[in-house]
Design a protein around this motif. Structure first.
Motif, PDB file in Angstrom:
ATOM      1  N   SER A  91      -0.492   3.293  -1.526  1.00 23.26           N
ATOM      2  CA  SER A  91       0.720   2.467  -1.433  1.00 23.26           C
ATOM      3  C   SER A  91       1.952   3.202  -1.959  1.00 23.26           C
ATOM      4  N   ALA A  92       1.746   4.250  -2.768  1.00 21.95           N
ATOM      5  CA  ALA A  92       2.864   5.030  -3.314  1.00 21.95           C
ATOM      6  C   ALA A  92       2.945   6.415  -2.671  1.00 21.95           C
ATOM      7  N   ASP A  93       2.371   6.583  -1.484  1.00 22.32           N
ATOM      8  CA  ASP A  93       2.377   7.881  -0.796  1.00 22.32           C
ATOM      9  C   ASP A  93       3.767   8.157  -0.247  1.00 22.32           C
ATOM     10  N   ARG A  94       4.355   9.278  -0.671  1.00 20.02           N
ATOM     11  CA  ARG A  94       5.680   9.663  -0.183  1.00 20.02           C
ATOM     12  C   ARG A  94       5.598  10.726   0.903  1.00 20.02           C
ATOM     13  N   SER A  95       4.437  11.372   1.057  1.00 21.17           N
ATOM     14  CA  SER A  95       4.279  12.395   2.092  1.00 21.17           C
ATOM     15  C   SER A  95       3.949  11.779   3.439  1.00 21.17           C
ATOM     16  N   THR A  96       3.021  10.850   3.439  1.00 23.91           N
ATOM     17  CA  THR A  96       2.632  10.130   4.647  1.00 23.91           C
ATOM     18  C   THR A  96       2.736   8.653   4.289  1.00 23.91           C
ATOM     19  N   PRO A  97       3.888   8.070   4.479  1.00 25.39           N
ATOM     20  CA  PRO A  97       4.124   6.719   3.986  1.00 25.39           C
ATOM     21  C   PRO A  97       3.252   5.665   4.678  1.00 25.39           C
ATOM     22  N   PRO A  98       3.064   4.526   4.007  1.00 22.17           N
ATOM     23  CA  PRO A  98       2.264   3.439   4.578  1.00 22.17           C
ATOM     24  C   PRO A  98       2.713   3.021   5.986  1.00 22.17           C
ATOM     25  N   SER A  99       3.990   3.137   6.296  1.00 29.22           N
ATOM     26  CA  SER A  99       4.448   2.770   7.649  1.00 29.22           C
ATOM     27  C   SER A  99       3.801   3.670   8.699  1.00 29.22           C
ATOM     28  N   HIS A 100       3.607   4.929   8.380  1.00 24.48           N
ATOM     29  CA  HIS A 100       2.939   5.855   9.297  1.00 24.48           C
ATOM     30  C   HIS A 100       1.468   5.473   9.450  1.00 24.48           C
ATOM     31  N   ALA A 101       0.830   5.122   8.344  1.00 22.71           N
ATOM     32  CA  ALA A 101      -0.578   4.712   8.390  1.00 22.71           C
ATOM     33  C   ALA A 101      -0.743   3.445   9.242  1.00 22.71           C
ATOM     34  N   ARG A 102       0.187   2.514   9.116  1.00 19.33           N
ATOM     35  CA  ARG A 102       0.118   1.291   9.944  1.00 19.33           C
ATOM     36  C   ARG A 102       0.272   1.641  11.424  1.00 19.33           C
ATOM     37  N   ALA A 111      -9.397   0.577  14.817  1.00 22.32           N
ATOM     38  CA  ALA A 111      -9.213   1.219  13.506  1.00 22.32           C
ATOM     39  C   ALA A 111      -8.955   0.168  12.429  1.00 22.32           C
ATOM     40  N   ARG A 112      -9.336   0.516  11.230  1.00 26.95           N
ATOM     41  CA  ARG A 112      -9.131  -0.356  10.072  1.00 26.95           C
ATOM     42  C   ARG A 112      -8.276   0.394   9.057  1.00 26.95           C
ATOM     43  N   LEU A 113      -7.295  -0.293   8.488  1.00 16.83           N
ATOM     44  CA  LEU A 113      -6.399   0.298   7.494  1.00 16.83           C
ATOM     45  C   LEU A 113      -6.875  -0.057   6.097  1.00 16.83           C
ATOM     46  N   VAL A 114      -6.972   0.949   5.233  1.00 13.12           N
ATOM     47  CA  VAL A 114      -7.276   0.751   3.820  1.00 13.12           C
ATOM     48  C   VAL A 114      -6.089   1.297   3.028  1.00 13.12           C
ATOM     49  N   THR A 115      -5.429   0.419   2.280  1.00 15.72           N
ATOM     50  CA  THR A 115      -4.313   0.826   1.432  1.00 15.72           C
ATOM     51  C   THR A 115      -4.797   0.814  -0.011  1.00 15.72           C
ATOM     52  N   VAL A 116      -4.671   1.948  -0.671  1.00 17.87           N
ATOM     53  CA  VAL A 116      -5.127   2.095  -2.055  1.00 17.87           C
ATOM     54  C   VAL A 116      -3.928   1.845  -2.973  1.00 17.87           C
ATOM     55  N   PRO A 117      -3.985   0.782  -3.774  1.00 18.30           N
ATOM     56  CA  PRO A 117      -2.846   0.439  -4.628  1.00 18.30           C
ATOM     57  C   PRO A 117      -2.472   1.564  -5.588  1.00 18.30           C
ATOM     58  N   ASP A 118      -1.170   1.807  -5.692  1.00 16.59           N
ATOM     59  CA  ASP A 118      -0.567   2.753  -6.637  1.00 16.59           C
ATOM     60  C   ASP A 118      -0.941   4.213  -6.416  1.00 16.59           C
ATOM     61  N   ALA A 119      -1.732   4.529  -5.402  1.00 19.56           N
ATOM     62  CA  ALA A 119      -2.122   5.921  -5.141  1.00 19.56           C
ATOM     63  C   ALA A 119      -1.070   6.597  -4.268  1.00 19.56           C
ATOM     64  N   GLY A 120      -1.048   7.925  -4.354  1.00 20.19           N
ATOM     65  CA  GLY A 120      -0.140   8.711  -3.538  1.00 20.19           C
ATOM     66  C   GLY A 120      -0.895   9.417  -2.431  1.00 20.19           C
ATOM     67  N   HIS A 121      -0.507  10.654  -2.150  1.00 16.03           N
ATOM     68  CA  HIS A 121      -1.082  11.426  -1.048  1.00 16.03           C
ATOM     69  C   HIS A 121      -2.414  12.086  -1.428  1.00 16.03           C
ATOM     70  N   MET A 122      -2.712  12.138  -2.692  1.00 16.95           N
ATOM     71  CA  MET A 122      -3.921  12.817  -3.176  1.00 16.95           C
ATOM     72  C   MET A 122      -5.053  11.826  -3.429  1.00 16.95           C
ATOM     73  N   LEU A 123      -5.389  11.038  -2.433  1.00 18.26           N
ATOM     74  CA  LEU A 123      -6.392   9.978  -2.593  1.00 18.26           C
ATOM     75  C   LEU A 123      -7.723  10.496  -3.117  1.00 18.26           C
ATOM     76  N   ASN A 124      -8.135  11.659  -2.665  1.00 17.77           N
ATOM     77  CA  ASN A 124      -9.432  12.189  -3.096  1.00 17.77           C
ATOM     78  C   ASN A 124      -9.443  12.533  -4.585  1.00 17.77           C
ATOM     79  N   TRP A 125      -8.282  12.756  -5.190  1.00 17.88           N
ATOM     80  CA  TRP A 125      -8.200  13.005  -6.626  1.00 17.88           C
ATOM     81  C   TRP A 125      -7.882  11.727  -7.390  1.00 17.88           C
ATOM     82  N   GLU A 126      -7.028  10.906  -6.811  1.00 20.17           N
ATOM     83  CA  GLU A 126      -6.542   9.732  -7.520  1.00 20.17           C
ATOM     84  C   GLU A 126      -7.536   8.578  -7.530  1.00 20.17           C
ATOM     85  N   ASN A 127      -8.237   8.404  -6.443  1.00 24.37           N
ATOM     86  CA  ASN A 127      -9.197   7.301  -6.360  1.00 24.37           C
ATOM     87  C   ASN A 127     -10.354   7.704  -5.455  1.00 24.37           C
ATOM     88  N   PRO A 128     -11.195   8.621  -5.920  1.00 23.87           N
ATOM     89  CA  PRO A 128     -12.297   9.083  -5.072  1.00 23.87           C
ATOM     90  C   PRO A 128     -13.250   7.960  -4.678  1.00 23.87           C
TER      91      PRO A 128
END
Length: 145
Positions: A91-102, A111-128
């Motif tokens: 939800s806090a991704d500035r590189s590939t914003p949520p609007s692009h994911a939608r 397709a199914r959208l999963v938005t990870v609260p407060d995470a940025g572009h590094m999902l694999n590090w921030e919320n594995p």
């Protein structure tokens, strides 16, 4: 020749200081870029690892890739994707914003959208765990289907 040296998680990096060095090639630039890739609460360890990788890269090699991304429009081809798909975004991704994911999710059939609260572009590090859950859900959907 003057050198620049700073500690990292894997030891230290020493390299020549460049005259009029752009911010993007400095430790401060790396930290700022790394923090911008992260969500609302980047850990110092995550920034340290990112900085270590960032400063070892030859960024000139990335220029043609970034230019290609800017020129290409793959949205018209999204309906051609026929495999089960989960689009993930922080939800806090500035590189590939949520609007692009939608937009990606809307363009890929089923397709199914999963938005990870407060995470940025590094999902694999921030919320594995969120990443693992998304992959497992694809496997479970395939078994059920």
């Amino acid at each position: 020749m003057e050198t620049v040296c700073w500690p990292t998680s894997s030891g230290s990096i020493t390299r020549p200081r460049l005259r009029d060095e752009p911010l993007a090639r400095t430790r401060t630039g790396g930290i700022l870029f790394g923090a911008a890739q992260c969500g609302k609460r980047p850990s110092p360890a995550m920034i340290d690892v990112f900085l270590d990788v960032f400063l070892r890269q030859d960024h000139a090699l990335l220029v043609p890739i970034v230019r290609a991304f800017a020129r290409e429009n793959r949205y018209p081809h999204l309906p051609e994707i026929t495999v089960p798909t989960v689009v993930m975004v922080g939800s806090a991704d500035r590189s590939t914003p949520p609007s692009h994911a939608r937009r990606l999710t809307a363009g890929i059939p089923g397709a199914r959208l999963v938005t990870v609260p407060d995470a940025g572009h590094m999902l694999n590090w921030e919320n594995p765990q969120a990443l693992v859950e998304a992959v497992v859900s694809l496997h479970e959907a395939d078994r059920a289907g």
